[in-house]
Design a protein around this motif. Structure first.
Motif, PDB file in Angstrom:
ATOM      1  N   TYR A  24       0.839  -1.217   0.000  1.00  0.00           N
ATOM      2  CA  TYR A  24       0.000   0.000   0.000  1.00  0.00           C
ATOM      3  C   TYR A  24       0.864   1.253   0.000  1.00  0.00           C
ATOM      4  CZ  TYR A  24      -5.085  -0.381   0.087  1.00  0.00           C
ATOM      5  OH  TYR A  24      -6.397  -0.513  -0.275  1.00  0.00           O
ATOM      6  N   ILE A  27       1.835   1.970  -3.457  1.00  0.00           N
ATOM      7  CA  ILE A  27       0.723   2.575  -4.211  1.00  0.00           C
ATOM      8  C   ILE A  27       0.628   4.066  -3.913  1.00  0.00           C
ATOM      9  CG2 ILE A  27      -1.796   2.672  -4.391  1.00  0.00           C
ATOM     10  CD1 ILE A  27      -1.927  -0.297  -4.179  1.00  0.00           C
ATOM     11  N   VAL A  33       2.641  -2.409  -7.794  1.00  0.00           N
ATOM     12  CA  VAL A  33       2.937  -3.322  -6.688  1.00  0.00           C
ATOM     13  C   VAL A  33       2.280  -4.678  -6.926  1.00  0.00           C
ATOM     14  CG1 VAL A  33       3.020  -1.412  -5.035  1.00  0.00           C
ATOM     15  CG2 VAL A  33       0.902  -2.699  -5.283  1.00  0.00           C
ATOM     16  N   TRP A  35       1.503  -8.396  -4.459  1.00  0.00           N
ATOM     17  CA  TRP A  35       1.565  -9.069  -3.139  1.00  0.00           C
ATOM     18  C   TRP A  35       1.098 -10.487  -3.365  1.00  0.00           C
ATOM     19  CZ3 TRP A  35      -2.235 -11.496  -0.265  1.00  0.00           C
ATOM     20  CH2 TRP A  35      -2.080 -11.575   1.135  1.00  0.00           C
ATOM     21  N   MET A  36       2.026 -11.426  -3.297  1.00  0.00           N
ATOM     22  CA  MET A  36       1.684 -12.815  -3.639  1.00  0.00           C
ATOM     23  C   MET A  36       1.974 -13.707  -2.432  1.00  0.00           C
ATOM     24  SD  MET A  36       0.819 -14.700  -6.361  1.00  0.00           S
ATOM     25  CE  MET A  36       0.131 -16.218  -5.745  1.00  0.00           C
ATOM     26  N   PRO A  37       0.942 -14.181  -1.758  1.00  0.00           N
ATOM     27  CA  PRO A  37       1.178 -14.987  -0.562  1.00  0.00           C
ATOM     28  C   PRO A  37       1.425 -16.447  -0.916  1.00  0.00           C
ATOM     29  CG  PRO A  37      -1.168 -14.773  -0.924  1.00  0.00           C
ATOM     30  CD  PRO A  37      -0.492 -14.048  -2.059  1.00  0.00           C
ATOM     31  N   TYR A  39      -0.050 -19.716  -0.158  1.00  0.00           N
ATOM     32  CA  TYR A  39      -1.311 -20.064   0.486  1.00  0.00           C
ATOM     33  C   TYR A  39      -1.412 -21.566   0.514  1.00  0.00           C
ATOM     34  CZ  TYR A  39      -3.420 -21.052  -4.072  1.00  0.00           C
ATOM     35  OH  TYR A  39      -3.714 -21.584  -5.308  1.00  0.00           O
ATOM     36  N   SER A  60       5.985  -7.851 -14.409  1.00  0.00           N
ATOM     37  CA  SER A  60       5.720  -9.041 -15.237  1.00  0.00           C
ATOM     38  C   SER A  60       5.303 -10.185 -14.311  1.00  0.00           C
ATOM     39  CB  SER A  60       6.923  -9.390 -16.113  1.00  0.00           C
ATOM     40  OG  SER A  60       8.102  -9.507 -15.353  1.00  0.00           O
ATOM     41  N   SER A  61       6.238 -11.006 -13.875  1.00  0.00           N
ATOM     42  CA  SER A  61       5.824 -12.149 -13.068  1.00  0.00           C
ATOM     43  C   SER A  61       5.743 -11.804 -11.585  1.00  0.00           C
ATOM     44  CB  SER A  61       6.802 -13.305 -13.256  1.00  0.00           C
ATOM     45  OG  SER A  61       6.439 -14.344 -12.374  1.00  0.00           O
TER      46      SER A  61
ATOM     47  N   LEU B   5      -8.809   3.898  -5.817  1.00  0.00           N
ATOM     48  CA  LEU B   5      -7.728   2.940  -5.982  1.00  0.00           C
ATOM     49  C   LEU B   5      -7.656   2.062  -4.747  1.00  0.00           C
ATOM     50  CD1 LEU B   5      -5.581   3.031  -8.319  1.00  0.00           C
ATOM     51  CD2 LEU B   5      -4.052   4.062  -6.667  1.00  0.00           C
ATOM     52  N   ARG B   6      -7.584   0.755  -4.955  1.00  0.00           N
ATOM     53  CA  ARG B   6      -7.465  -0.130  -3.795  1.00  0.00           C
ATOM     54  C   ARG B   6      -6.488  -1.259  -4.054  1.00  0.00           C
ATOM     55  NH1 ARG B   6     -13.307  -1.870  -1.696  1.00  0.00           N
ATOM     56  NH2 ARG B   6     -14.252   0.169  -1.959  1.00  0.00           N
ATOM     57  N   LEU B   7      -5.882  -1.753  -2.994  1.00  0.00           N
ATOM     58  CA  LEU B   7      -5.063  -2.961  -3.062  1.00  0.00           C
ATOM     59  C   LEU B   7      -5.979  -4.124  -2.726  1.00  0.00           C
ATOM     60  CD1 LEU B   7      -2.042  -4.004  -3.270  1.00  0.00           C
ATOM     61  CD2 LEU B   7      -2.009  -3.889  -0.793  1.00  0.00           C
ATOM     62  N   LYS B   9      -7.149  -8.502  -3.414  1.00  0.00           N
ATOM     63  CA  LYS B   9      -6.950  -9.819  -3.987  1.00  0.00           C
ATOM     64  C   LYS B   9      -7.821  -9.962  -5.225  1.00  0.00           C
ATOM     65  CE  LYS B   9      -5.854 -12.752  -0.059  1.00  0.00           C
ATOM     66  NZ  LYS B   9      -6.057 -14.100   0.486  1.00  0.00           N
ATOM     67  N   GLY B 174      -5.484 -20.044  -9.028  1.00  0.00           N
ATOM     68  CA  GLY B 174      -5.200 -19.733  -7.632  1.00  0.00           C
ATOM     69  C   GLY B 174      -4.256 -18.554  -7.449  1.00  0.00           C
ATOM     70  N   ALA B 175      -3.303 -18.378  -8.345  1.00  0.00           N
ATOM     71  CA  ALA B 175      -2.346 -17.279  -8.183  1.00  0.00           C
ATOM     72  C   ALA B 175      -3.029 -15.931  -8.372  1.00  0.00           C
ATOM     73  CB  ALA B 175      -1.179 -17.442  -9.158  1.00  0.00           C
ATOM     74  N   GLN B 178      -5.508 -15.234  -5.434  1.00  0.00           N
ATOM     75  CA  GLN B 178      -4.947 -14.967  -4.104  1.00  0.00           C
ATOM     76  C   GLN B 178      -4.060 -13.729  -4.057  1.00  0.00           C
ATOM     77  OE1 GLN B 178      -5.607 -16.579  -1.232  1.00  0.00           O
ATOM     78  NE2 GLN B 178      -7.084 -17.833  -2.331  1.00  0.00           N
ATOM     79  N   MET B 179      -3.562 -13.323  -5.225  1.00  0.00           N
ATOM     80  CA  MET B 179      -2.599 -12.210  -5.272  1.00  0.00           C
ATOM     81  C   MET B 179      -3.291 -10.864  -5.068  1.00  0.00           C
ATOM     82  SD  MET B 179      -0.327 -11.427  -8.625  1.00  0.00           S
ATOM     83  CE  MET B 179      -1.624 -11.381  -9.837  1.00  0.00           C
ATOM     84  N   MET B 180      -2.567  -9.927  -4.443  1.00  0.00           N
ATOM     85  CA  MET B 180      -3.087  -8.560  -4.368  1.00  0.00           C
ATOM     86  C   MET B 180      -2.310  -7.666  -5.325  1.00  0.00           C
ATOM     87  SD  MET B 180      -4.284  -7.385  -0.607  1.00  0.00           S
ATOM     88  CE  MET B 180      -2.996  -7.888   0.500  1.00  0.00           C
ATOM     89  N   GLU B 181      -3.041  -6.818  -6.045  1.00  0.00           N
ATOM     90  CA  GLU B 181      -2.454  -5.766  -6.870  1.00  0.00           C
ATOM     91  C   GLU B 181      -3.366  -4.561  -6.755  1.00  0.00           C
ATOM     92  OE1 GLU B 181      -0.093  -7.778 -10.520  1.00  0.00           O
ATOM     93  OE2 GLU B 181      -2.244  -7.823 -10.755  1.00  0.00           O
ATOM     94  N   LYS B 182      -2.914  -3.444  -7.350  1.00  0.00           N
ATOM     95  CA  LYS B 182      -3.819  -2.292  -7.241  1.00  0.00           C
ATOM     96  C   LYS B 182      -4.911  -2.369  -8.288  1.00  0.00           C
ATOM     97  CE  LYS B 182      -0.972   1.168  -9.566  1.00  0.00           C
ATOM     98  NZ  LYS B 182      -0.076   2.301  -9.340  1.00  0.00           N
ATOM     99  N   GLU B 248      -3.723  -9.715 -26.408  1.00  0.00           N
ATOM    100  CA  GLU B 248      -2.711  -8.675 -26.214  1.00  0.00           C
ATOM    101  C   GLU B 248      -1.399  -9.183 -26.789  1.00  0.00           C
ATOM    102  OE1 GLU B 248      -1.342  -8.092 -22.185  1.00  0.00           O
ATOM    103  OE2 GLU B 248      -0.300  -6.241 -22.701  1.00  0.00           O
ATOM    104  N   THR B 264      -1.856 -16.543 -15.468  1.00  0.00           N
ATOM    105  CA  THR B 264      -0.585 -16.520 -14.737  1.00  0.00           C
ATOM    106  C   THR B 264       0.597 -16.857 -15.654  1.00  0.00           C
ATOM    107  OG1 THR B 264      -1.601 -17.038 -12.619  1.00  0.00           O
ATOM    108  CG2 THR B 264       0.693 -17.652 -12.862  1.00  0.00           C
ATOM    109  N   ARG B 267       1.951 -13.921 -17.391  1.00  0.00           N
ATOM    110  CA  ARG B 267       2.799 -13.059 -16.552  1.00  0.00           C
ATOM    111  C   ARG B 267       4.227 -13.598 -16.525  1.00  0.00           C
ATOM    112  NH1 ARG B 267      -0.312  -9.635 -13.096  1.00  0.00           N
ATOM    113  NH2 ARG B 267       1.695  -8.875 -12.339  1.00  0.00           N
TER     114      ARG B 267
END
Lengths: 183, 361
Positions: A24, A27, A33, A35-37, A39, A60-61, B5-7, B9, B174-175, B178-182, B248, B264, B267
């Motif tokens: 955050y 951002i 940014v 954030w990949m946990p 899990y 990218s990845s 704008l939010r972060l 999952k 799953g990736a 579960q992942m967070m981005e903006k 793309e 995924t 990416r």
């Protein structure tokens, strides 16, 4: 600039939320940014880790095997991630509960006694914020203003009365982190 | 107005997108790694925000049949699940395709077959793009590769599903879930009013007033009539294949070698393209955004021009490769590379495969 970070420790230590606050904060200064946990069937007491990427470019990845910085908060994570730090990279760890200290010569290593500090502050829960403070001292990539904004965004409003103590913990972290020299 | 704008999952983003797109109903049943969708919806109490109904059904089979009912009444209805749960819904999806009903479902794919693992996978490509249930039908299938796309594709999927009266699938994993981005959020769209439903969906069972009775069914026992039903459905698919292909291209202008990957894997392949370019290899990435309809013509035309070899990268034992090979049509070498069962390939391994299997001759 791209910074690739792994934060790894026990579930319940605040690993994931520390990563979220860092993301955050990125951002807040218009960075990309992710954030990949990790899990899985993992609960409090098990291992938990999160990969955070801060970048000025499109990411990218989001899934990585090597890192610029590893923040390591238990022995299992030390065993797993010490080798994953890129040469010239940074390893930050809390010596609490560590039986085998880092051995690599080609990276910068820092110690932060965050568990002890949080306990001294009488608030074990701010442990992760002490660690975050230490990270920010070593890698001042996000401005403190933005970290505070990021913290505010991450915490639900009902916890906003805890913002000052979290801020204080971050500042203590800035002060107590030390370079680790092998004897 | 400043953008919100939010972060978030991926799973939370699509749930918020559902509320903001004016979805009428979500019926679901929990399964990892997508349980955050219903968790988020229940927490948000969209019944207060927009009047949207969120209901935990007794099973996946119940969920899809609740959606059949809601969609038949012209409502925007959706569900989400993960691979084994989506398998349970196939009968209902086939019935919806047969009855020409729109809906959106999200599959946050996990490793299989069977109960498999909760880690990410892309082994549900065949099930999603080739029908999945019985009979001649397709799901319109979109594959997000970021959290922003999880958000954006919800609304697009409903628009496509409603335009063609066919279920649409958002094929994630799953990736991404579960992942967070903006995420940039857009403004709240109100739910359709009863009048709007009658106007937009004259086929819906909205209560018979001054019109002929609307019958929603996939049953037609007269084979001549049933063939006509099929012909009508197939006509829609030809139109979808003509008009709705999305993709793309990354560094494709001068590409001599091509990766094809979605979600995924796309990416990971973006990173592979960077690594290759650093070594002086002219590698590009084509990312199908719609998996059905698949960007056949685009791949074919790239192969006609300068591309000398193709690798289809997918976290499966090789499913999309069949469509890639159809597009390539034997003109240049085309191979599959992937890991499966919840394992994720590394960008370096993808490049090594390309160098050894395709470029090496």
């Amino acid at each position: 600039m791209t910074e690739e970070i792994i934060i790894a420790g026990f579930g319940g230590q605040g690993v994931l939320s520390m990563g979220k606050i860092l993301a955050y904060s990125g951002i807040m200064q218009d960075q990309e940014v992710s954030w990949m946990p990790s899990y899985g069937p993992e609960m409090r007491g098990g291992t938990a880790n999160v990969t955070v990427i801060l970048s000025d470019e499109r990411i990218s990845s989001p899934i990585l095997s090597t890192f610029d910085t590893a923040i390591i908060l238990n022995q299992q994570s030390m065993d797993k991630f010490e080798e994953a730090v890129k040469p010239g990279g940074t390893l930050i760890y809390d010596p609490n509960g560590i039986t085998r200290h880092p051995e690599r010569e080609d990276i910068e290593v820092y110690q932060i006694a965050a568990a002890e500090e949080a306990s001294n502050m009488g608030m074990n829960k701010v442990f992760n914020m002490v660690v975050l403070g230490g990270y920010l001292k070593v890698k001042p990539l996000v401005k403190m203003d933005n970290v505070i904004k990021g913290l505010k965004k991450s915490l639900p409003e009902r916890y906003h009365h805890l913002l000052p103590v979290n801020e204080k913990a971050i500042k203590r972290g800035l002060e107590i982190i030390q370079e680790y020299k092998k004897n | 107005m400043e953008k919100e704008l939010r972060l978030m999952k991926g799973n939370e983003a699509i749930a918020e997108a559902a509320i903001r797109a004016g979805v009428d109903a979500y019926y679901g049943y929990p399964i990892t790694p997508q349980s955050e969708v219903m968790e988020y919806l229940t927490e948000q109490q969209p019944e207060d925000r927009t009047g949207m109904v969120v209901l935990q059904a007794e099973s996946e089979v119940a969920s899809i049949n609740m959606i059949y009912g809601a969609a038949g009444a012209g409502k925007r209805a959706m569900t989400s699940s993960s691979s084994p749960g989506i398998s349970l819904m196939q009968e209902g999806l086939s019935y919806m395709a047969g009855a020409e009903l729109p809906c959106v479902l999200l599959n946050v794919v996990r490793g299989g077959p069977g109960l498999g693992t909760i880690q990410p996978s892309q082994a549900d490509y065949f099930q999603s793009t080739k029908g999945g249930g019985h009979g001649d039908y397709h799901l319109i299938t979109l594959a997000p590769s970021s959290v922003q796309e999880m958000y954006d594709f919800l609304k697009i999927s409903f628009e496509l599903a409603e335009k063609y009266r066919n279920p649409a699938m958002i094929l994630s994993d799953g990736a991404i879930g579960q992942m967070m981005e903006k995420v940039i959020l857009d403004e709240q769209v109100p739910r359709r009013t009863e009048e709007e439903i009658i106007k937009d969906f004259p086929w819906a069972s909205t209560g018979k007033k001054n019109r002929e009775r609307n019958i929603i069914t996939s049953l037609e026992l007269d084979p001549a009539k049933q063939e006509q039903v099929n012909l009508n459905i197939q006509k829609k698919y030809r139109e979808i294949e003509e008009k709705e292909v999305r993709f793309e291209k990354v560094q494709c202008d001068d590409a001599e070698y091509l990766l094809v990957a979605y979600g995924t894997s796309a990416r990971l392949c973006q990173e592979t393209v960077k690594l290759a370019r650093d070594k002086g290899i002219k590698l590009g990435l084509l990312r199908p955004i719609t998996l059905y309809p698949f960007p056949m013509k685009e791949i074919a035309s790239m192969v006609e021009k300068q591309v000398k070899g193709v690798v289809s990268v997918e976290m499966s034992a090789g499913q999309m490769i069949e469509d890639v090979k159809l597009a390539v049509n034997g003109k240049v070498p085309a191979e599959h590379y992937g890991r499966f069962g919840g394992m994720i390939p590394s960008p370096e391994d993808i490049l090594e495969f390309m160098e050894k299997q395709i470029m090496g001759g």
